[in-house]
Design an enzyme around this catalytic site. Structure first.
Site, PDB file in Angstrom:
ATOM      1  CB  CYS A 204      -0.890  -0.019   1.234  1.00  0.00           C
ATOM      2  SG  CYS A 204      -1.829   1.500   1.434  1.00  0.00           S
ATOM      3  CB  CYS A 207      -0.606   2.372   5.706  1.00  0.00           C
ATOM      4  SG  CYS A 207      -1.262   0.779   5.189  1.00  0.00           S
ATOM      5  CB  CYS A 220      -4.821  -1.243   2.085  1.00  0.00           C
ATOM      6  SG  CYS A 220      -3.494  -1.139   3.312  1.00  0.00           S
ATOM      7  CB  CYS A 223      -4.845   2.341   5.602  1.00  0.00           C
ATOM      8  SG  CYS A 223      -4.518   2.376   3.827  1.00  0.00           S
ATOM      9  CG  ASP A 339      18.945  -3.514 -16.239  1.00  0.00           C
ATOM     10  OD1 ASP A 339      18.896  -4.725 -16.536  1.00  0.00           O
ATOM     11  OD2 ASP A 339      18.989  -3.102 -15.074  1.00  0.00           O
TER      12      ASP A 339
HETATM   13 ZN   LIG Z   1      -2.808   0.999   3.432  1.00  0.00          ZN
END
Ligand SMILES: [Zn+2]
Length: 415
Positions: A204, A207, A220, A223, A339
């Site tokens: 997330c 958070c 999430c 949160c 790359d």
């Molecule tokens: Zn979150």
């Protein structure tokens, strides 16, 4: 427009025309560059008086821009940067070249979104997706999302059309308002265009907790961030609009990915007042976009070109390609990123059971990757060898940026 802007605009058009005449591409970068040297505010001057939509994201923005321009075209003339020159030089050149138009639909490189929002003051911005791109120079995905979020909060009258399936986009599109300072969060319309690639959104951005997925839904675990209810969705071979009406979409572009792009285009056009029922037939006139999805017939083979430039777009290309012999071509020149370790982010297993050919400057990197992935393959030195190695019928070609350009040039030469 002020005199300085008029002069800058005219010189910009001339420079672009000279560049085209000299056979140096479409001239939009050099034209825009010279115009902005004469008048640094030229993009703002050229934008004023137009209703503008910006389209940004890691993947799909060229195609979505083309579809959106077709849809908005219901209302009147639309300026657009249809050659994919998606930085301010390209926008400046596209608007100068188009002359006065009531509308503009501009594809924007995700790194330049804040700057272009500032200069063009658009009516609406479409946010498609964010995923890892060229490893040696692109910004980290969470950092891009943070830049978008900070840019959006400064434009409170902006309408945002955003992908509900990408947690990074959802977080970027929903900055908190600040009522004390009169800052409202932007108005967001959500669409669902699916997200096949999840490897840049397990954590997330708000958070740091894990993001959980179940079917189309995600949330999430730490949160309130979760998938918003989309107002525009893809269903069967069509698009459901916010009123619940279903519109059949007949595209000349392959795959479910492009149906998602069509839903996005209809959602953006609706922000200008275009009814989906009026726009939907115009989406079918878009065939190939800057050579992508182009089909060429040669020696009984129907060759189709798919561009794939980062892990998310490789997954999409596998989905678009038919179950047919497939040529993969990889270069690692400057425009591709130097790359190639991203090859290990892509699961090539969907190619098992198809005849797979490989070519390009970095074919050996690809060879090692396919071997690890248990996908049998055959190396060919040139495109002609590939054509001779497959039976008559469809040949799918999936290539990254300069490899794609090489193959296009070769096909143009033989046709
Ligand atoms: Zn979150």
């Amino acid at each position: 427009m002020p005199l300085r802007a008029k002069v800058a605009s005219s010189v910009s058009r001339t420079a672009a025309a000279l560049s085209r005449a000299a056979g140096r591409g479409d001239g939009s970068v050099i034209g825009g560059w010279i115009g902005l040297k004469i008048d640094p505010d030229l993009l703002a001057h050229l934008s004023s008086g137009r209703a503008i939509a910006l389209v940004s994201g890691t993947n799909g923005k060229t195609t979505t821009t083309r579809l959106t321009a077709a849809a908005v075209g219901v209302l009147g003339r639309v300026a657009t940067n249809s050659f994919g020159a998606n930085m301010p030089t390209g926008h400046t050149s596209a608007l100068a070249k188009a002359g006065s138009t009531p509308y503009a639909v501009l594809e924007v490189d995700e790194h330049y979104l804040a700057q272009v929002l500032e200069a063009t003051e658009p009516h609406v911005v479409a946010l498609l997706n964010l995923s890892r791109d060229q490893l040696d120079r692109a910004k980290e995905v969470a950092m891009m999302a943070q830049l978008w979020r900070a840019a959006l909060v400064r434009h409170t009258d902006l309408r945002v059309v955003a992908n509900a399936d990408d947690p990074m986009v959802v977080w970027a599109a929903t900055p908190p308002g600040d009522p004390a300072r009169g800052i409202r969060p932007p108005h967001v319309t959500w669409f669902s265009a699916g997200q096949r690639w999840h490897d840049d959104s397990w954590v997330c951005p708000e958070c740091g907790s894990t993001i959980e997925r179940s079917g189309d839904l995600w949330r999430c675990t730490g949160c309130p961030l979760r998938r918003p209810e989309p107002q525009w969705t893809v269903e069967d071979e069509g698009v459901l609009d916010p009123t619940g009406a279903w519109h059949k979409v007949s595209l000349q572009l392959p795959g479910k990915v492009n149906l998602g792009n069509a839903a996005t285009a209809l959602a953006v056009a609706a922000e200008f007042g275009v009814r989906p029922v009026d726009a939907v037939s115009r989406l079918g006139i878009v065939t190939s976009v800057a050579g992508r999805y182009a089909q060429v017939n040669k020696d009984g083979r129907n060759i189709r070109l798919l561009l794939a430039k980062n892990p998310a777009s490789w997954l999409e290309a596998f989905d678009m390609a038919d179950e047919a012999p497939t040529l993969l071509s990889i270069n690692a020149r400057d425009p591709d990123g130097l790359d190639t370790s991203w090859l290990y982010d892509v699961d090539f297993a969907p190619l098992r059971g198809r005849q797979v050919l490989i070519t390009g400057d970095r074919a050996y990197d690809l060879a090692v990757r396919l071997d690890v992935n248990d996908v049998p393959f055959q190396h060919v030195r040139a495109f002609d060898d590939a054509i001779r190695s497959v039976p008559p019928g469809r040949l799918e070609v999936i290539a990254n940026y300069t490899a794609f350009q090489d193959i296009r040039a070769e096909l143009d030469r033989v046709n």
